[in-house]
Design a protein around this motif. Structure first.
Motif, PDB file in Angstrom:
ATOM      1  N   SER A 112       0.818  -1.223   0.000  1.00  0.00           N
ATOM      2  CA  SER A 112       0.000   0.000   0.000  1.00  0.00           C
ATOM      3  C   SER A 112       0.847   1.267   0.000  1.00  0.00           C
ATOM      4  O   SER A 112       0.318   2.365   0.130  1.00  0.00           O
ATOM      5  CB  SER A 112      -0.929   0.010   1.208  1.00  0.00           C
ATOM      6  OG  SER A 112      -0.166   0.162   2.380  1.00  0.00           O
ATOM      7  N   LEU A 114       4.006   3.908   1.358  1.00  0.00           N
ATOM      8  CA  LEU A 114       4.551   4.363   2.633  1.00  0.00           C
ATOM      9  C   LEU A 114       3.494   4.292   3.719  1.00  0.00           C
ATOM     10  O   LEU A 114       2.313   4.603   3.480  1.00  0.00           O
ATOM     11  CB  LEU A 114       5.063   5.805   2.524  1.00  0.00           C
ATOM     12  CG  LEU A 114       6.138   6.079   1.470  1.00  0.00           C
ATOM     13  CD1 LEU A 114       6.730   7.465   1.685  1.00  0.00           C
ATOM     14  CD2 LEU A 114       7.223   5.025   1.474  1.00  0.00           C
ATOM     15  N   ILE A 116       1.351   5.500   6.322  1.00  0.00           N
ATOM     16  CA  ILE A 116       0.892   6.861   6.623  1.00  0.00           C
ATOM     17  C   ILE A 116       1.036   7.167   8.115  1.00  0.00           C
ATOM     18  O   ILE A 116       1.305   8.313   8.490  1.00  0.00           O
ATOM     19  CB  ILE A 116      -0.558   7.032   6.113  1.00  0.00           C
ATOM     20  CG1 ILE A 116      -0.532   7.073   4.579  1.00  0.00           C
ATOM     21  CG2 ILE A 116      -1.192   8.300   6.651  1.00  0.00           C
ATOM     22  CD1 ILE A 116      -1.860   6.884   3.919  1.00  0.00           C
ATOM     23  N   ALA A 158       1.471   4.196  -5.029  1.00  0.00           N
ATOM     24  CA  ALA A 158       2.528   5.072  -4.488  1.00  0.00           C
ATOM     25  C   ALA A 158       3.830   4.311  -4.211  1.00  0.00           C
ATOM     26  O   ALA A 158       4.432   3.772  -5.138  1.00  0.00           O
ATOM     27  CB  ALA A 158       1.992   5.800  -3.250  1.00  0.00           C
ATOM     28  N   GLY A 159       4.259   4.262  -2.948  1.00  0.00           N
ATOM     29  CA  GLY A 159       5.519   3.583  -2.621  1.00  0.00           C
ATOM     30  C   GLY A 159       5.540   2.122  -3.048  1.00  0.00           C
ATOM     31  O   GLY A 159       6.608   1.580  -3.342  1.00  0.00           O
ATOM     32  N   ASN A 183      -0.068   7.782  -6.986  1.00  0.00           N
ATOM     33  CA  ASN A 183      -1.286   8.577  -6.731  1.00  0.00           C
ATOM     34  C   ASN A 183      -1.057   9.732  -5.767  1.00  0.00           C
ATOM     35  O   ASN A 183      -2.010  10.293  -5.220  1.00  0.00           O
ATOM     36  CB  ASN A 183      -2.384   7.659  -6.174  1.00  0.00           C
ATOM     37  CG  ASN A 183      -1.977   6.971  -4.871  1.00  0.00           C
ATOM     38  OD1 ASN A 183      -0.826   6.603  -4.712  1.00  0.00           O
ATOM     39  ND2 ASN A 183      -2.914   6.799  -3.961  1.00  0.00           N
TER      40      ASN A 183
HETATM   41  C1  LIG Z   1       9.307  17.406   0.243  1.00  0.00           C
HETATM   42  C2  LIG Z   1       7.855  17.190   0.362  1.00  0.00           C
HETATM   43  C3  LIG Z   1       7.513  16.059   1.266  1.00  0.00           C
HETATM   44  C4  LIG Z   1       6.080  16.048   1.624  1.00  0.00           C
HETATM   45  C5  LIG Z   1       5.746  15.002   2.534  1.00  0.00           C
HETATM   46  C6  LIG Z   1       5.093  13.874   1.863  1.00  0.00           C
HETATM   47  C7  LIG Z   1       5.817  12.615   2.087  1.00  0.00           C
HETATM   48  C8  LIG Z   1       6.124  11.726   0.930  1.00  0.00           C
HETATM   49  C9  LIG Z   1       5.692  12.129  -0.398  1.00  0.00           C
HETATM   50  C10 LIG Z   1       5.441  11.267  -1.339  1.00  0.00           C
HETATM   51  C11 LIG Z   1       5.692   9.834  -1.280  1.00  0.00           C
HETATM   52  C12 LIG Z   1       4.540   9.097  -0.734  1.00  0.00           C
HETATM   53  C13 LIG Z   1       4.430   7.839  -0.989  1.00  0.00           C
HETATM   54  C14 LIG Z   1       3.375   6.972  -0.415  1.00  0.00           C
HETATM   55  O1  LIG Z   1       3.456   5.795  -0.569  1.00  0.00           O
HETATM   56  S1  LIG Z   1       2.085   7.660   0.487  1.00  0.00           S
HETATM   57  C15 LIG Z   1       0.964   6.303   0.779  1.00  0.00           C
HETATM   58  C16 LIG Z   1       0.013   6.156  -0.359  1.00  0.00           C
HETATM   59  N1  LIG Z   1      -0.804   4.979  -0.233  1.00  0.00           N
HETATM   60  C17 LIG Z   1      -2.064   4.952  -0.552  1.00  0.00           C
HETATM   61  O2  LIG Z   1      -2.654   5.932  -0.966  1.00  0.00           O
HETATM   62  C18 LIG Z   1      -2.760   3.629  -0.389  1.00  0.00           C
HETATM   63  C19 LIG Z   1      -3.952   3.754   0.493  1.00  0.00           C
HETATM   64  N2  LIG Z   1      -4.559   2.440   0.663  1.00  0.00           N
HETATM   65  C20 LIG Z   1      -5.355   1.837  -0.245  1.00  0.00           C
HETATM   66  O3  LIG Z   1      -5.594   2.304  -1.335  1.00  0.00           O
HETATM   67  C21 LIG Z   1      -5.979   0.544   0.174  1.00  0.00           C
HETATM   68  O4  LIG Z   1      -5.803   0.384   1.554  1.00  0.00           O
HETATM   69  C22 LIG Z   1      -5.404  -0.702  -0.546  1.00  0.00           C
HETATM   70  C23 LIG Z   1      -5.830  -0.700  -2.021  1.00  0.00           C
HETATM   71  C24 LIG Z   1      -3.892  -0.783  -0.435  1.00  0.00           C
HETATM   72  C25 LIG Z   1      -6.015  -1.971   0.127  1.00  0.00           C
HETATM   73  O5  LIG Z   1      -7.410  -1.880   0.145  1.00  0.00           O
HETATM   74  P1  LIG Z   1      -8.248  -2.828   1.126  1.00  0.00           P
HETATM   75  O6  LIG Z   1      -7.804  -4.228   0.992  1.00  0.00           O
HETATM   76  O7  LIG Z   1      -9.677  -2.525   0.858  1.00  0.00           O
HETATM   77  O8  LIG Z   1      -7.838  -2.386   2.583  1.00  0.00           O
HETATM   78  P2  LIG Z   1      -8.319  -1.094   3.404  1.00  0.00           P
HETATM   79  O9  LIG Z   1      -8.338   0.112   2.553  1.00  0.00           O
HETATM   80  O10 LIG Z   1      -9.579  -1.444   4.137  1.00  0.00           O
HETATM   81  O11 LIG Z   1      -7.111  -0.926   4.447  1.00  0.00           O
HETATM   82  C26 LIG Z   1      -6.909  -1.878   5.497  1.00  0.00           C
HETATM   83  C27 LIG Z   1      -6.201  -1.170   6.634  1.00  0.00           C
HETATM   84  O12 LIG Z   1      -4.911  -0.749   6.187  1.00  0.00           O
HETATM   85  C28 LIG Z   1      -4.758   0.649   6.450  1.00  0.00           C
HETATM   86  N3  LIG Z   1      -3.879   1.238   5.398  1.00  0.00           N
HETATM   87  C29 LIG Z   1      -4.084   1.258   4.089  1.00  0.00           C
HETATM   88  N4  LIG Z   1      -3.078   1.882   3.452  1.00  0.00           N
HETATM   89  C30 LIG Z   1      -2.206   2.262   4.420  1.00  0.00           C
HETATM   90  C31 LIG Z   1      -0.955   2.954   4.388  1.00  0.00           C
HETATM   91  N5  LIG Z   1      -0.387   3.375   3.241  1.00  0.00           N
HETATM   92  N6  LIG Z   1      -0.350   3.196   5.554  1.00  0.00           N
HETATM   93  C32 LIG Z   1      -0.881   2.784   6.712  1.00  0.00           C
HETATM   94  N7  LIG Z   1      -2.076   2.106   6.807  1.00  0.00           N
HETATM   95  C33 LIG Z   1      -2.703   1.858   5.664  1.00  0.00           C
HETATM   96  C34 LIG Z   1      -6.158   1.183   6.378  1.00  0.00           C
HETATM   97  O13 LIG Z   1      -6.229   2.402   7.024  1.00  0.00           O
HETATM   98  C35 LIG Z   1      -6.919   0.087   7.084  1.00  0.00           C
HETATM   99  O14 LIG Z   1      -6.712   0.226   8.460  1.00  0.00           O
HETATM  100  P3  LIG Z   1      -7.880  -0.033   9.503  1.00  0.00           P
HETATM  101  O15 LIG Z   1      -8.977   0.911   9.146  1.00  0.00           O
HETATM  102  O16 LIG Z   1      -7.271   0.210  10.827  1.00  0.00           O
HETATM  103  O17 LIG Z   1      -8.293  -1.459   9.288  1.00  0.00           O
END
Ligand SMILES: CCCCCCCC/C=C\C/C=C/C(=O)SCCNC(=O)CCNC(=O)[C@H](O)C(C)(C)COP(=O)(O)OP(=O)(O)OC[C@H]1O[C@@H](n2cnc3c(N)ncnc32)[C@H](O)[C@@H]1OP(=O)(O)O
Length: 290
Positions: A112, A114, A116, A158-159, A183
């Motif tokens: 998923s 980084l 968050i 993303a990551g 994204n």
């Molecule tokens: C110099 C400027 C700097 C600015 C500062 C910015 C910093 C960095 C800049 C850019 C780089 C960033 C890179 C990244 O990677 S940011 C993260 C982006 N990720 C996403 O947008 C993914 C979000 N998640 C999803 O789309 C979905 O969860 C899925 C498709 C991966 C899986 O879907 P599904 O099976 O339906 O699961 P759920 O959505 O129900 O999620 C389950 C559970 O997991 C938690 N969760 C999901 N993603 C993350 C995550 N990335 N980090 C932590 N936790 C995550 C979600 O919240 C659920 O938790 P629960 O409600 O407690 O069960």
């Protein structure tokens, strides 16, 4: 600046505790064929594991499989990134290993991206250490001398997409629910230039410009059409295809392939020699409203 230096030290200490040499400044050249020490019975399989990642190395083929197993969604936490770097370094130091297949043990999600929760409510030192670990993961994987194949068996935003993009070849499972892409713009953040460059290298400038500005997550057929993934297969064929692709790449002499890879990817050294500024605490707080 002091915080960044402290974080670099902390991350290095985490790696050092694992017994892994850190950092390695120049690419290593590995022998062409997997080798067994003389006089020992060949152990066909070696495995090691931590609570985030499982690695199995088949010493007869020289191919390791790394499975992400960090529920619920293989998010890239500091612990995950550290374990990833340790596992990769162990494989690179293992003369029996020539190729790496990266996949997920979690249903429907490759990674998923980084974590968050690592970007909210933490100290400046923590952000610096986390950011350093993100960069280190990319530097090590993108610059790896191993043949790297991403077997993408779930969504990869993303990551997670960056991990796949850093490999030499991407195979994705055909499933209408799976998406892949950078994204960040949808989240109100900006993909760092080295995310962007890695994406551009795969899909070209125009496709990247549109995809990154709109923060698109692409369906599997779309990702295939634009070159974000190289091949699409049914779930049950993924392993077989990854092994076949690996065999094709490993058929070449290691030194020629490795030097060519190093030449193609030489820009990564810019980042490895000068880590860019760590995002500030206030920037993270503004971005994630925490
Ligand atoms: C110099 C400027 C700097 C600015 C500062 C910015 C910093 C960095 C800049 C850019 C780089 C960033 C890179 C990244 O990677 S940011 C993260 C982006 N990720 C996403 O947008 C993914 C979000 N998640 C999803 O789309 C979905 O969860 C899925 C498709 C991966 C899986 O879907 P599904 O099976 O339906 O699961 P759920 O959505 O129900 O999620 C389950 C559970 O997991 C938690 N969760 C999901 N993603 C993350 C995550 N990335 N980090 C932590 N936790 C995550 C979600 O919240 C659920 O938790 P629960 O409600 O407690 O069960």
């Amino acid at each position: 600046m002091a915080a960044v230096a402290a974080a670099a030290g902390t991350f290095a200490r985490r790696m050092a505790r694992s017994g892994v040499l850190f950092p390695r400044s120049s690419p290593q050249v590995w022998p062409q064929a997997a080798r067994q020490p003389p006089g020992l019975l060949p152990a066909q399989r070696r495995a090691f594991s931590n609570n985030k990642i499982l690695v199995e190395l088949d010493t007869s083929s020289g191919v390791a499989t790394m499975k992400f197993k960090s529920p619920p969604v293989n998010s890239l936490s500091l612990d995950f990134l550290t374990e990833f770097c340790i596992s990769l370094e162990k494989l690179e130091n293992d003369r029996a290993c020539r190729g790496l297949i990266i996949t997920s043990a979690i249903p429907r999600v490759f990674s998923s991206g980084l974590d968050i929760t690592e970007m909210c409510g933490k100290s400046t030192e923590h952000y610096a250490e986390f950011w350093r670990a993100v960069q280190e993961m990319w530097i090590r994987l993108y610059g790896s001398n191993l043949v790297t194949v991403a077997a993408i068996n779930g969504s990869s935003p993303a990551g997670g997409c960056l991990i796949a993009l850093s490999c030499d070849y991407r195979i994705m499972v055909e499933n209408p629910k799976y998406v892949i892409g950078l994204n960040e713009a949808q989240l109100g953040i900006v993909a760092p230039f080295w995310f962007k460059d890695t994406f551009v290298n795969a899909v070209g400038h125009r496709a990247a410009e549109r995809s990154l500005q709109l923060g698109l997550l692409h369906s599997v057929p779309e990702a295939h059409r634009m070159g974000l993934v190289d091949e699409v297969v049914p779930e049950e064929k993924l392993q077989e295809k990854a092994v076949a692709v690996m065999a094709q790449w490993l058929a070449l002499p290691d030194h020629a392939r490795q030097l060519t890879k190093s030449m193609m990817r030489k820009t990564f050294r810019t980042l490895s020699s000068s880590h860019p500024k760590t995002p500030s605490r206030s920037h993270f707080q503004r971005t994630w409203r925490c």
